[in-house]
Design an enzyme around this catalytic site. Structure first.
Site, PDB file in Angstrom:
ATOM      1  CB  CYS A  58      -0.907  -0.014   1.237  1.00  0.00           C
ATOM      2  SG  CYS A  58      -1.982   1.438   1.363  1.00  0.00           S
ATOM      3  CG  HIS A 112      -0.491  -2.704   6.325  1.00  0.00           C
ATOM      4  ND1 HIS A 112      -1.380  -2.499   7.353  1.00  0.00           N
ATOM      5  CD2 HIS A 112      -0.598  -1.619   5.496  1.00  0.00           C
ATOM      6  CE1 HIS A 112      -2.014  -1.348   7.163  1.00  0.00           C
ATOM      7  NE2 HIS A 112      -1.554  -0.805   6.043  1.00  0.00           N
ATOM      8  CB  THR A 157      -6.357 -20.970  -2.215  1.00  0.00           C
ATOM      9  OG1 THR A 157      -7.502 -20.146  -2.480  1.00  0.00           O
ATOM     10  CG2 THR A 157      -6.721 -22.032  -1.193  1.00  0.00           C
TER      11      THR A 157
END
Length: 312
Positions: A58, A112, A157
């Site tokens: 981010c 993050h 996944t």
């Protein structure tokens, strides 16, 4: 504000600038690390200060135009992520932050990054691509089979987790392979990893309980050790007393040898109550001598024998 892990497009690094003239809050200048990235979709609806995920990190948009945007990378960002490995021309995954009315087709990705893992292996199976990635002990507890993980900002996944060798793997379908940068990397290159934030929050919530339980277990162990030492000392005292009592009984028996029954009782009366109980039967205490087959009374009833001696 979160991301979904559904990469919107692959951008391209156009420039990497280590600027020495970035203005700080107090007007002073300092060196910074600025990325300029070319894109099409990521700047739609952009504004100064908006968040854009670059390889899952981010970052804050500090400048933009119709086809590019710029972001600053703090030293902590460069330590935690693979952004320091980028070169001009490197492709990067891009995603704008999720709007409040958007669907989330991936999972809650904060942007993050926990750490940069290392690609260990690519293996093809049909149209799918297996990817094995190494990770550290710090993030390993939060990576579980069939759980979520963000790899370079892509919601994926987890398939297998090997705690002993510290790796996990995942499978990319053909569509995903065309939309993200991971298949374009080589074995040994790094990828940004972010564990499922819900798992991290849950672990933090029960962490205090686990610490308190650990403290109670340590206290219990100390108590058990103390009790064990006490019991051992008590057993040792009993053994020492029993040995002393045995010696007194032997001495008493020798003194009683050759004496009459009444004389033997007088000697026994001077002995300890426990010794008296071991060598004298009720008939002896009454002056009747030892009867055939008769056994001395229980040592724990010595007070009764002593009373009989006093009466005699």
């Amino acid at each position: 504000m979160v991301f979904t892990g559904i990469v919107e497009e692959m951008g391209e690094v156009l420039a990497i600038d280590k600027r020495a003239g970035l203005e700080m809050w107090d007007g002073t200048k300092a060196e910074g690390f600025v990325l300029k990235i070319g894109c099409k979709m990521a700047v739609q609806g952009a504004y100064i200060g908006c968040s854009i995920a670059v390889n899952g990190t981010c970052l804050t948009c500090t400048a933009f135009d119709a086809k590019t945007f710029e972001v600053n990378c703090a030293p902590e960002t460069l330590r935690r992520t693979d952004l320091g490995d980028l070169k001009v021309g490197s492709p990067v995954n891009l995603e704008r932050s999720m709007a409040a009315n958007d669907r989330n087709s991936g999972h809650f990705v904060q942007g993050h990054v926990d750490e940069a893992g290392k690609i260990l292996e690519f293996k093809q199976e049909g149209e799918s691509l297996w990817v094995k990635i190494a990770l550290s002990d710090a993030i390993l507890p939060f990576v579980v089979p069939k759980g979520y993980i963000a790899v370079d900002g892509t919601s994926l996944t987890v398939c297998e987790v090997n705690h002993r060798e510290k790796w996990f793997n995942l499978m990319l379908i053909a569509h995903t392979q065309q939309c993200i940068v991971m298949p374009k990397k080589k074995v040994g290159e790094r990828v940004n990893l972010e564990a499922d934030c819900l798992g991290k929050y849950a672990a933090a919530a029960v962490g205090g309980v686990a610490e308190r339980v650990s403290g109670l277990e340590q206290k219990l162990v100390r108590t058990q050790i103390t009790v064990g030492v006490g019991l051992s000392l008590a057993a040792l005292c009993i053994l020492l007393l029993a040995g002393e009592d045995k010696l007194r009984c032997r001495d008493l028996a020798q003194r009683c040898a050759g004496r009459s029954s009444s004389g033997r009782m007088a000697a026994a009366a001077s002995a300890s109550p426990t010794a008296l109980a071991r060598i004298a039967s009720p008939s002896q205490l009454r002056g009747g001598g030892v009867r055939k087959g008769e056994r001395p009374p229980c040592p724990f009833k010595f007070w009764r024998l002593q009373a009989q001696v006093e009466q005699n």
